[in-house]
Design a protein around this motif. Structure first.
Motif, PDB file in Angstrom:
ATOM      1  N   ILE A  13       0.747  -1.217   0.016  1.00  0.00           N
ATOM      2  CA  ILE A  13       0.049  -0.207   0.052  1.00  0.00           C
ATOM      3  C   ILE A  13       0.921   1.244  -0.097  1.00  0.00           C
ATOM      4  N   ILE A  14       2.069   1.087   0.902  1.00  0.00           N
ATOM      5  CA  ILE A  14       2.927   2.063   0.753  1.00  0.00           C
ATOM      6  C   ILE A  14       3.435   2.517  -0.488  1.00  0.00           C
ATOM      7  N   ALA A  15       3.692   1.490  -1.327  1.00  0.00           N
ATOM      8  CA  ALA A  15       4.077   1.524  -2.739  1.00  0.00           C
ATOM      9  C   ALA A  15       3.181   2.348  -3.641  1.00  0.00           C
ATOM     10  N   LEU A  16       1.809   2.055  -3.686  1.00  0.00           N
ATOM     11  CA  LEU A  16       0.878   2.635  -4.436  1.00  0.00           C
ATOM     12  C   LEU A  16       0.878   4.051  -3.836  1.00  0.00           C
ATOM     13  N   LEU A  17       0.659   4.368  -2.595  1.00  0.00           N
ATOM     14  CA  LEU A  17       0.786   5.769  -2.040  1.00  0.00           C
ATOM     15  C   LEU A  17       1.729   6.618  -2.755  1.00  0.00           C
ATOM     16  N   GLU A  18       3.131   5.924  -2.807  1.00  0.00           N
ATOM     17  CA  GLU A  18       4.252   6.643  -3.162  1.00  0.00           C
ATOM     18  C   GLU A  18       4.204   6.838  -4.883  1.00  0.00           C
ATOM     19  N   HIS A  19       3.282   5.950  -5.583  1.00  0.00           N
ATOM     20  CA  HIS A  19       3.230   6.099  -6.959  1.00  0.00           C
ATOM     21  C   HIS A  19       2.188   7.275  -6.919  1.00  0.00           C
ATOM     22  N   GLY A  20       1.311   7.495  -6.397  1.00  0.00           N
ATOM     23  CA  GLY A  20       0.324   8.568  -6.419  1.00  0.00           C
ATOM     24  C   GLY A  20       0.943   9.956  -6.133  1.00  0.00           C
ATOM     25  N   ASP A  21       1.937   9.764  -5.162  1.00  0.00           N
ATOM     26  CA  ASP A  21       2.659  11.102  -4.636  1.00  0.00           C
ATOM     27  C   ASP A  21       3.416  11.629  -5.970  1.00  0.00           C
ATOM     28  N   ALA A  22       4.123  10.486  -6.451  1.00  0.00           N
ATOM     29  CA  ALA A  22       4.885  11.002  -7.769  1.00  0.00           C
ATOM     30  C   ALA A  22       4.375  11.680  -8.828  1.00  0.00           C
ATOM     31  N   GLU A  23       3.094  11.152  -9.382  1.00  0.00           N
ATOM     32  CA  GLU A  23       2.319  11.680 -10.178  1.00  0.00           C
ATOM     33  C   GLU A  23       1.718  12.971  -9.681  1.00  0.00           C
ATOM     34  N   ALA A  24       1.289  13.446  -8.615  1.00  0.00           N
ATOM     35  CA  ALA A  24       1.102  14.528  -8.222  1.00  0.00           C
ATOM     36  C   ALA A  24       2.184  15.459  -8.028  1.00  0.00           C
ATOM     37  N   ALA A  25       3.298  15.204  -7.584  1.00  0.00           N
ATOM     38  CA  ALA A  25       4.515  15.818  -7.905  1.00  0.00           C
ATOM     39  C   ALA A  25       5.087  16.345  -9.004  1.00  0.00           C
ATOM     40  N   SER A  26       4.642  15.536 -10.337  1.00  0.00           N
ATOM     41  CA  SER A  26       5.085  15.770 -11.472  1.00  0.00           C
ATOM     42  C   SER A  26       3.907  16.657 -12.099  1.00  0.00           C
ATOM     43  N   LEU A  27       3.033  16.828 -11.627  1.00  0.00           N
ATOM     44  CA  LEU A  27       1.881  17.782 -11.964  1.00  0.00           C
ATOM     45  C   LEU A  27       1.863  19.128 -11.413  1.00  0.00           C
ATOM     46  N   TYR A  28       2.213  19.101 -10.126  1.00  0.00           N
ATOM     47  CA  TYR A  28       2.023  20.358  -9.310  1.00  0.00           C
ATOM     48  C   TYR A  28       3.168  20.580  -8.192  1.00  0.00           C
ATOM     49  N   PRO A  29       3.227  21.913  -7.745  1.00  0.00           N
ATOM     50  CA  PRO A  29       4.405  22.161  -6.937  1.00  0.00           C
ATOM     51  C   PRO A  29       3.901  21.675  -5.526  1.00  0.00           C
ATOM     52  N   ALA A  30       4.925  21.413  -4.683  1.00  0.00           N
ATOM     53  CA  ALA A  30       4.806  20.982  -3.444  1.00  0.00           C
ATOM     54  C   ALA A  30       3.769  21.842  -2.641  1.00  0.00           C
ATOM     55  N   GLU A  31       3.641  22.858  -2.581  1.00  0.00           N
ATOM     56  CA  GLU A  31       2.630  23.977  -1.861  1.00  0.00           C
ATOM     57  C   GLU A  31       1.136  23.536  -2.416  1.00  0.00           C
ATOM     58  N   SER A  32       0.828  22.951  -3.509  1.00  0.00           N
ATOM     59  CA  SER A  32      -0.363  22.763  -4.197  1.00  0.00           C
ATOM     60  C   SER A  32      -0.765  21.009  -3.933  1.00  0.00           C
ATOM     61  N   ASN A  33       0.107  20.377  -3.269  1.00  0.00           N
ATOM     62  CA  ASN A  33      -0.089  18.923  -3.055  1.00  0.00           C
ATOM     63  C   ASN A  33      -0.664  18.816  -1.723  1.00  0.00           C
ATOM     64  N   HIS A  34      -1.861  18.220  -1.481  1.00  0.00           N
ATOM     65  CA  HIS A  34      -2.609  18.204  -0.170  1.00  0.00           C
ATOM     66  C   HIS A  34      -2.697  16.725   0.225  1.00  0.00           C
ATOM     67  N   LEU A  35      -1.436  16.026   0.307  1.00  0.00           N
ATOM     68  CA  LEU A  35      -1.547  14.740   0.503  1.00  0.00           C
ATOM     69  C   LEU A  35      -1.382  14.306   2.149  1.00  0.00           C
ATOM     70  N   LEU A  36      -2.214  13.392   2.620  1.00  0.00           N
ATOM     71  CA  LEU A  36      -2.219  12.964   3.828  1.00  0.00           C
ATOM     72  C   LEU A  36      -1.242  11.912   4.022  1.00  0.00           C
ATOM     73  N   PRO A  37      -0.266  12.210   5.093  1.00  0.00           N
ATOM     74  CA  PRO A  37       0.908  11.088   5.402  1.00  0.00           C
ATOM     75  C   PRO A  37       0.132   9.822   5.885  1.00  0.00           C
ATOM     76  N   ILE A  38       1.020   8.856   6.067  1.00  0.00           N
ATOM     77  CA  ILE A  38       0.563   7.331   6.571  1.00  0.00           C
ATOM     78  C   ILE A  38       0.052   7.432   7.803  1.00  0.00           C
ATOM     79  N   ASP A  39       0.859   8.449   8.658  1.00  0.00           N
ATOM     80  CA  ASP A  39       0.078   8.526  10.049  1.00  0.00           C
ATOM     81  C   ASP A  39      -1.265   8.889  10.069  1.00  0.00           C
ATOM     82  N   ALA A  40      -1.670   9.874   9.532  1.00  0.00           N
ATOM     83  CA  ALA A  40      -2.669  10.693   9.447  1.00  0.00           C
ATOM     84  C   ALA A  40      -3.825   9.632   8.680  1.00  0.00           C
ATOM     85  N   LEU A  41      -3.490   8.906   7.918  1.00  0.00           N
ATOM     86  CA  LEU A  41      -4.400   7.847   7.469  1.00  0.00           C
ATOM     87  C   LEU A  41      -4.802   6.694   8.373  1.00  0.00           C
ATOM     88  N   ARG A  42      -4.100   6.759   9.445  1.00  0.00           N
ATOM     89  CA  ARG A  42      -4.314   5.392  10.228  1.00  0.00           C
ATOM     90  C   ARG A  42      -4.874   6.101  11.457  1.00  0.00           C
TER      91      ARG A  42
END
Length: 155
Positions: A13-42
Motif C-alpha cells: 500500500i505504501i508503494a501505491l501511495l508513493e506512486h500517487g505522490d510521484a504523479e502529483a509531484a509531476s503535475l503540481y508544486p509541493a505547496e499545491s499537493n495536499h496529501l495525507l501522510p501514512i500516520d494521518a491515514l491511520r
C-alpha cells in the motif's frame, strides 16, 4: 475486485501511495499537493480502503476522512495498469456508501486543475465546484468540490 478497509502502513500500500505522490509531484508544486501522510491515514476518523484483484494485488486506494456531518475524500489512486476498468468509479461509490453509513451529508474533496480524469469522474458522480473548505486556501491549481449525499443519488 475486492474493496475493503485496510491499514495503509503495509508495504504494498505504501508503494501505491508513493506512486500517487510521484504523479502529483509531476503535475503540481509541493505547496499545491495536499496529501495525507501514512500516520494521518491511520487515524480512527479515517476509513482507508484498498482495492485488490483476485490474486490479492493492491491496485487502488481511497479514503474518507470523517468530520461530523461532512467528510473529505482523500488518496484516491488507481495504478496505471488497472485504469479504464471502472475501478475509480467503484472505489468512489464505496467511499460514498461508507460516508452515508456514518451520517455524512456533505462529501468534499480537493483535486488539481490538471487532473482531468479525476475531475470528470467527480463531475459524473454529482460533485459540484465550491469554495475552499476547512484549512484549504484558494489556490489556482486546486479545484474544490462537494456532493450533497442527502439527495440519495449514487455514483
Amino acid at each position: 475486485m475486492n474493496i475493503a478497509i485496510e491499514d495503509p502502513a503495509q508495504p504494498d500500500i505504501i508503494a501505491l501511495l508513493e506512486h500517487g505522490d510521484a504523479e502529483a509531484a509531476s503535475l503540481y508544486p509541493a505547496e499545491s499537493n495536499h496529501l495525507l501522510p501514512i500516520d494521518a491515514l491511520r487515524e480512527p476518523s479515517v476509513l482507508f480502503h484498498v482495492a485488490r484483484d483476485a490474486a490479492g494485488t493492491a491496485l487502488a486506494t481511497g479514503a474518507v476522512v470523517l468530520k461530523g456531518d461532512w467528510a473529505e475524500v482523500k488518496r484516491m489512486w488507481v495504478e496505471p495498469q488497472a485504469r479504464g476498468q471502472g475501478l475509480s468509479k467503484t472505489m468512489l461509490a464505496t467511499l460514498e456508501l461508507k460516508a452515508r453509513a456514518h451520517g455524512v451529508r456533505w462529501l468534499r474533496l480537493e483535486t488539481g486543475v490538471d487532473s482531468h480524469s479525476a475531475l470528470g469522474l467527480y463531475r459524473r458522480a454529482g460533485f459540484v465546484t465550491r469554495e475552499p473548505f476547512a484549512d484549504y486556501r484558494p489556490d489556482p491549481l486546486s479545484v474544490f468540490m462537494e456532493k450533497d449525499l442527502s439527495l440519495k443519488t449514487l455514483v
